[in-house]
Write a protein that holds these residues in place. Structure first.
Motif, mmCIF file in Angstrom:
data_model
loop_
_atom_site.group_PDB
_atom_site.id
_atom_site.type_symbol
_atom_site.label_atom_id
_atom_site.label_comp_id
_atom_site.label_asym_id
_atom_site.label_seq_id
_atom_site.Cartn_x
_atom_site.Cartn_y
_atom_site.Cartn_z
ATOM 1 N N GLU A 70 1.730 28.037 -85.766
ATOM 2 C CA GLU A 70 2.643 27.440 -86.712
ATOM 3 C C GLU A 70 1.763 26.949 -87.905
ATOM 4 N N LYS A 71 0.611 26.086 -87.506
ATOM 5 C CA LYS A 71 -0.183 25.519 -88.490
ATOM 6 C C LYS A 71 -1.066 26.573 -89.204
ATOM 7 N N ASN A 72 -1.215 27.770 -88.617
ATOM 8 C CA ASN A 72 -2.103 28.688 -89.373
ATOM 9 C C ASN A 72 -1.101 29.537 -90.278
ATOM 10 N N CYS A 73 0.275 29.675 -89.750
ATOM 11 C CA CYS A 73 1.342 30.480 -90.943
ATOM 12 C C CYS A 73 1.649 29.502 -91.835
ATOM 13 N N ILE A 74 1.462 28.136 -91.450
ATOM 14 C CA ILE A 74 1.644 27.398 -92.698
ATOM 15 C C ILE A 74 0.880 27.255 -93.910
ATOM 16 N N ALA A 75 -0.738 27.411 -93.465
ATOM 17 C CA ALA A 75 -1.575 27.471 -93.969
ATOM 18 C C ALA A 75 -1.732 28.604 -94.937
ATOM 19 N N LYS A 76 -1.555 29.716 -94.123
ATOM 20 C CA LYS A 76 -1.814 31.171 -94.791
ATOM 21 C C LYS A 76 -0.721 32.066 -95.309
ATOM 22 N N CYS A 77 0.463 31.838 -94.560
ATOM 23 C CA CYS A 77 1.452 32.782 -94.885
ATOM 24 C C CYS A 77 2.807 32.371 -95.641
ATOM 25 N N ASP A 78 2.896 31.155 -95.527
ATOM 26 C CA ASP A 78 4.175 30.566 -96.261
ATOM 27 C C ASP A 78 3.995 30.063 -97.664
ATOM 28 N N ARG A 117 5.010 35.906 -96.008
ATOM 29 C CA ARG A 117 4.091 36.843 -95.697
ATOM 30 C C ARG A 117 3.955 37.130 -94.202
ATOM 31 N N ARG A 118 3.922 38.372 -93.844
ATOM 32 C CA ARG A 118 3.663 39.033 -92.736
ATOM 33 C C ARG A 118 2.124 38.459 -92.123
ATOM 34 N N PRO A 119 2.027 37.929 -90.907
ATOM 35 C CA PRO A 119 0.579 37.509 -90.549
ATOM 36 C C PRO A 119 -0.261 38.878 -90.181
ATOM 37 N N GLU A 120 -1.439 38.711 -90.881
ATOM 38 C CA GLU A 120 -2.414 39.579 -90.715
ATOM 39 C C GLU A 120 -2.681 39.840 -89.265
ATOM 40 N N LYS A 121 -3.442 40.965 -88.908
ATOM 41 C CA LYS A 121 -4.088 41.251 -87.735
ATOM 42 C C LYS A 121 -4.949 40.202 -87.339
ATOM 43 N N GLY A 122 -4.779 39.413 -86.325
ATOM 44 C CA GLY A 122 -5.560 38.433 -85.788
ATOM 45 C C GLY A 122 -4.916 37.170 -85.977
ATOM 46 N N ASP A 123 -3.996 37.209 -86.742
ATOM 47 C CA ASP A 123 -3.277 35.964 -86.855
ATOM 48 C C ASP A 123 -1.854 36.019 -86.475
ATOM 49 N N ARG A 124 -1.613 36.990 -85.600
ATOM 50 C CA ARG A 124 -0.098 37.231 -85.247
ATOM 51 C C ARG A 124 0.319 36.195 -83.753
ATOM 52 N N MET A 125 1.215 36.248 -83.339
ATOM 53 C CA MET A 125 1.673 35.482 -82.148
ATOM 54 C C MET A 125 1.127 35.778 -80.982
ATOM 55 N N ALA A 160 -1.451 33.694 -78.480
ATOM 56 C CA ALA A 160 -1.252 33.958 -77.104
ATOM 57 C C ALA A 160 -2.382 34.449 -76.162
ATOM 58 N N PHE A 161 -3.082 35.474 -76.555
ATOM 59 C CA PHE A 161 -4.131 36.008 -76.077
ATOM 60 C C PHE A 161 -5.313 34.936 -76.034
ATOM 61 N N ARG A 162 -5.634 34.238 -76.999
ATOM 62 C CA ARG A 162 -6.634 33.302 -77.291
ATOM 63 C C ARG A 162 -6.378 32.137 -76.481
ATOM 64 N N TYR A 163 -5.456 31.729 -76.438
ATOM 65 C CA TYR A 163 -4.929 30.574 -75.686
ATOM 66 C C TYR A 163 -4.751 30.833 -73.841
ATOM 67 N N LYS A 187 6.378 34.677 -74.957
ATOM 68 C CA LYS A 187 7.410 34.016 -74.379
ATOM 69 C C LYS A 187 7.166 32.597 -74.035
ATOM 70 N N GLY A 188 6.156 32.107 -73.434
ATOM 71 C CA GLY A 188 6.019 30.835 -73.381
ATOM 72 C C GLY A 188 5.668 30.048 -74.622
ATOM 73 N N MET A 189 5.312 30.803 -75.621
ATOM 74 C CA MET A 189 5.051 29.982 -77.140
ATOM 75 C C MET A 189 6.448 29.839 -77.492
ATOM 76 N N LYS A 190 7.137 31.178 -77.437
ATOM 77 C CA LYS A 190 8.666 30.671 -78.112
ATOM 78 C C LYS A 190 9.362 29.707 -77.549
ATOM 79 N N ASN A 191 9.370 29.544 -76.168
ATOM 80 C CA ASN A 191 9.894 28.367 -75.397
ATOM 81 C C ASN A 191 9.507 26.945 -75.664
ATOM 82 N N GLN A 192 8.350 26.847 -76.610
ATOM 83 C CA GLN A 192 7.782 25.658 -77.134
ATOM 84 C C GLN A 192 8.392 25.243 -78.490
ATOM 85 N N TRP A 193 9.036 26.180 -79.179
ATOM 86 C CA TRP A 193 9.237 25.786 -80.657
ATOM 87 C C TRP A 193 9.934 24.414 -80.845
#
Length: 86
Positions: free
Chosen positions: A33-41, A49-57, A61-64, A69-75
């Motif tokens: 979300e912080k990344n989207c706020i900084a780069k996409c909103d 804007r749609r997130p670029e490759k490397g900035d998608r959900m 999820a892979f990095r963390y 689904k787990g991320m969406k449950n935390q919204w």
């Protein structure tokens, strides 16, 4: 399902693994979300804007080490955390 099974399933103490999985999902969703706020909103309320490759959900999820689904449950928790930062 009898009463004992119900109690065991829904009122059991959370395990350490479950807590760690929830923390990973929360941290990934917050970073996303912080990344989207900084780069996409856009500030002027246009659609983001749609997130670029490397900035998608999926990438966060892979990095963390969690799932989308787990991320969406935390919204709700993420929105609350972001509101408290401002």
């Amino acid at each position: 399902m009898d009463n004992k099974e119900f109690r065991d399933k829904y009122f059991a103490e959370p395990t350490k693994e479950w807590i760690e999985a929830q923390e990973k999902a929360f941290n990934a969703a917050l970073a996303y979300e912080k990344n989207c706020i900084a780069k996409c909103d856009y500030i002027d309320m246009r659609p983001s804007r749609r997130p670029e490759k490397g900035d998608r959900m999926e990438d966060f999820a892979f990095r963390y080490g969690t799932t989308v689904k787990g991320m969406k449950n935390q919204w709700r928790q993420v929105e609350r955390a972001l509101a408290n930062e401002r």
